[in-house]
Design an enzyme around this catalytic site. Structure first.
Site, mmCIF file in Angstrom:
data_model
loop_
_atom_site.group_PDB
_atom_site.id
_atom_site.type_symbol
_atom_site.label_atom_id
_atom_site.label_comp_id
_atom_site.label_asym_id
_atom_site.label_seq_id
_atom_site.Cartn_x
_atom_site.Cartn_y
_atom_site.Cartn_z
ATOM 1 C CG ASN A 116 -2.128 -0.931 1.121
ATOM 2 O OD1 ASN A 116 -1.863 -1.843 -0.163
ATOM 3 N ND2 ASN A 116 -2.421 -1.311 2.136
ATOM 4 C CB THR A 161 -16.185 39.363 -30.192
ATOM 5 O OG1 THR A 161 -16.896 40.191 -31.072
ATOM 6 C CG2 THR A 161 -14.897 40.065 -29.640
ATOM 7 C CG HIS A 162 -20.375 37.410 -30.853
ATOM 8 N ND1 HIS A 162 -21.241 37.005 -29.788
ATOM 9 C CD2 HIS A 162 -19.708 38.569 -30.315
ATOM 10 C CE1 HIS A 162 -21.286 37.844 -28.677
ATOM 11 N NE2 HIS A 162 -20.447 38.885 -28.887
ATOM 12 C CB SER A 283 -8.985 13.052 -49.113
ATOM 13 O OG SER A 283 -9.948 12.317 -49.650
ATOM 14 C CE LYS A 289 -10.590 17.848 -47.267
ATOM 15 N NZ LYS A 289 -11.800 17.118 -46.980
ATOM 16 C CG ASN A 291 -8.223 16.519 -44.692
ATOM 17 O OD1 ASN A 291 -8.838 17.284 -45.179
ATOM 18 N ND2 ASN A 291 -8.299 14.981 -45.039
ATOM 19 C CD GLU A 296 -9.274 17.439 -38.742
ATOM 20 O OE1 GLU A 296 -10.414 17.273 -38.971
ATOM 21 O OE2 GLU A 296 -8.395 17.018 -39.580
ATOM 22 C CE1 TYR A 323 -4.327 0.407 -2.648
ATOM 23 C CE2 TYR A 323 -5.213 -1.668 -1.830
ATOM 24 C CZ TYR A 323 -4.758 -1.065 -3.036
ATOM 25 O OH TYR A 323 -4.651 -1.447 -4.028
ATOM 26 C CD GLN A 328 -4.916 -3.728 -9.232
ATOM 27 O OE1 GLN A 328 -4.347 -4.103 -8.318
ATOM 28 N NE2 GLN A 328 -5.493 -4.666 -10.019
#
Ligand code: ARG
Length: 468
Positions: A116, A161-162, A283, A289, A291, A296, A323, A328
């Site tokens: 322990n 912003t937004h 791709s 493409k 990517n 991501e 304990y 575990q």
């Protein structure tokens, strides 16, 4: 299956039948805790040397233990160590091998300790080393971010912003905002390390031990600041793992936000940056493409890290002292969090310095979104208009701009004077993007001089950290 008594178990004394084979697999942790083998050996060495110093072991016994543990480390390093599920976990696998190698002295190693306090020590040692590697990668990412920022104190982009064009900022300012998030993450990581760095060794099973152990001796040998205070808490505490996972969840959240921006910026629609090919993939069907897989994936990995934090909090929430075998279950979430954070930081530290901003595209995008409208309002306020009236005037000018497809800076003075007769030729100084950013010249603002200074301060903060 034979139910006969199994003599290989280190705790088999009070048992009359062998463990069920499924239960053996179900309760074993060696499949994942073997990665703490080096820490387990380090902890055992410190424990054995301490036992020698208080005369519980003879010099010859200590010598045998040291030799045996060195041999075991070698077998592990060379891939020759036979891990066995019957021996349940990393601790008993190593101890059983030690006894096989050196005989009776091996059986004495466990004097005055328990699995322990042993496991609690191992995890702290393991996590401490992981924190140090993670701190290194985080620092490398910050350095790359700050360097890129310092190189782009006059590269103008739209600030949002937004996600709507708001006001122009310089690219370096945006990058230093990232660095602020990362700097706080670093602070949290160091806080976690400081609280983690105490030695639970000597708490034994839960109540301490009857041997005359010297806990300060093992604490110092293992590089801990001091021994923990209370034996019950020592074997049951996993706060440090939760704190680390909380740090990790927030860091990954930051990396995810950065990823989101990189994904947007590298799209054909924004086209603000070029990500190096080596961090992207193609791709199989669409030849055009490229990517942004690395950002991501990092964004996606937040999910598992958040999950691990919740797993650990839930694991602990109903455990009585001290304990419990539940503990575990702490290792897999913790280890996966460590791996995920380290790899994500490594990818980012390699990738960020290689980001190529497209200055003209960013500049053009900032020009297109009426991003200096606030500057025109501030100009009118300086002429004596109340801010709300100025806001209204500029709103009308913007509406006109939308109608005829012109930015404020593209309108003639006469057109602008239709909205407020007091406007003079000098208005064009504030309507340019350069004028707009330069005017925000105070601590924390986006003026190029401020950003240059901020990058210098950020760099010296990171450098001071390495010196210490
Ligand atoms: N494998 C165990 C764990 O990870 C080690 C401690 C076991 N202690 C016990 N009393 N069964 O927590």
């Amino acid at each position: 299956m034979s139910k006969e008594k199994d003599t290989s178990k280190l705790w088999g004394g009070r048992f009359n039948e062998a463990t069920d084979a499924f239960v053996q697999r179900f309760t074993a942790s060696v499949g994942f805790d073997l990665r703490m083998a080096a820490q387990d050996i380090e902890g055992s060495l410190a424990h054995a040397r301490m036992l020698r110093s208080v005369d519980v072991l003879t010099p010859a016994e200590l010598e045998d233990i040291e030799g045996g543990l060195a041999q075991i480390q070698k077998e592990i390093d060379e891939g020759n160590f036979q891990w066995s599920i019957e021996l349940e976990d990393v601790h008993m696998n190593i101890e059983a091998r030690l006894t096989a190698l050196i005989g009776v002295a091996g059986k004495k190693l466990h004097t005055g300790r328990s699995r322990n306090d042993q496991v609690a020590t191992d995890i702290r040692l393991y996590l401490r080393a992981a924190i140090d590697s993670i701190a290194g990668e985080l620092t490398r990412l910050q350095q790359g971010t700050i360097d890129l920022a310092a190189a782009h104190t006059t590269t103008i982009m739209p600030g949002f912003t937004h996600l709507q064009t708001a006001q122009p900022v310089v690219f370096g300012h945006h990058l230093l905002a990232w660095n602020e998030m990362l700097e706080r993450d670093y602070g949290r990581l160091m806080d976690c390390r400081a609280r983690l760095n105490q030695s639970p060794l000597g708490a034994a099973a839960l109540a301490g031990t009857t041997y005359p152990i010297d806990r300060a001796h093992t604490a110092a040998a293992l590089g801990f600041d001091k021994p923990t205070e209370n034996s019950l808490d020592s074997v049951s505490d996993r706060d440090f793992a939760i704190e680390f996972c909380a740090f990790a969840a927030l860091l990954m959240t930051h990396l995810s936000r950065m990823s989101e921006e990189l994904v947007l910026w590298s799209s054909a629609q924004f086209n603000f940056i070029e990500l190096p090919d080596r961090f992207c993939t193609g791709s199989s069907i669409m030849p055009q493409k490229k990517n942004p897989d690395v950002p991501e994936l990092v964004r996606g990995k937040v999910g598992r890290v958040n999950g691990h934090l919740i797993a650990l909090l839930t694991l602990m929430k109903s455990q009585p002292l001290a304990y419990n075998k539940d503990n575990q279950e702490d290792k897999e979430p913790l280890f996966d969090t460590i791996d995920t954070v380290f790899d994500s930081l490594r990818a980012y530290a390699d990738m960020v310095p290689a980001i190529k901003p497209k200055a003209e595209v960013m500049h053009e995008a900032a020009r297109r979104g009426f991003s200096t409208a606030t500057d025109l309002a501030d100009y009118l306020v300086r002429l004596g208009l109340p801010f709300r009236d100025a806001h209204e005037v500029v709103g009308k000018a913007v509406a006109h701009g939308i109608e005829c497809g012109k930015d404020l800076s593209d309108m003639t003075l006469t057109t602008l004077q239709n909205f407020c007769a007091d406007i003079r030729e000098d208005v064009f100084e504030v309507l340019t993007l350069e004028g707009s950013v330069t005017a925000r010249n105070h601590l924390g603002g986006t003026a190029p001089d401020q950003v240059t200074e901020a990058a210098l301060r950020a760099r010296s903060t990171v450098q001071a950290r390495q010196a210490s």
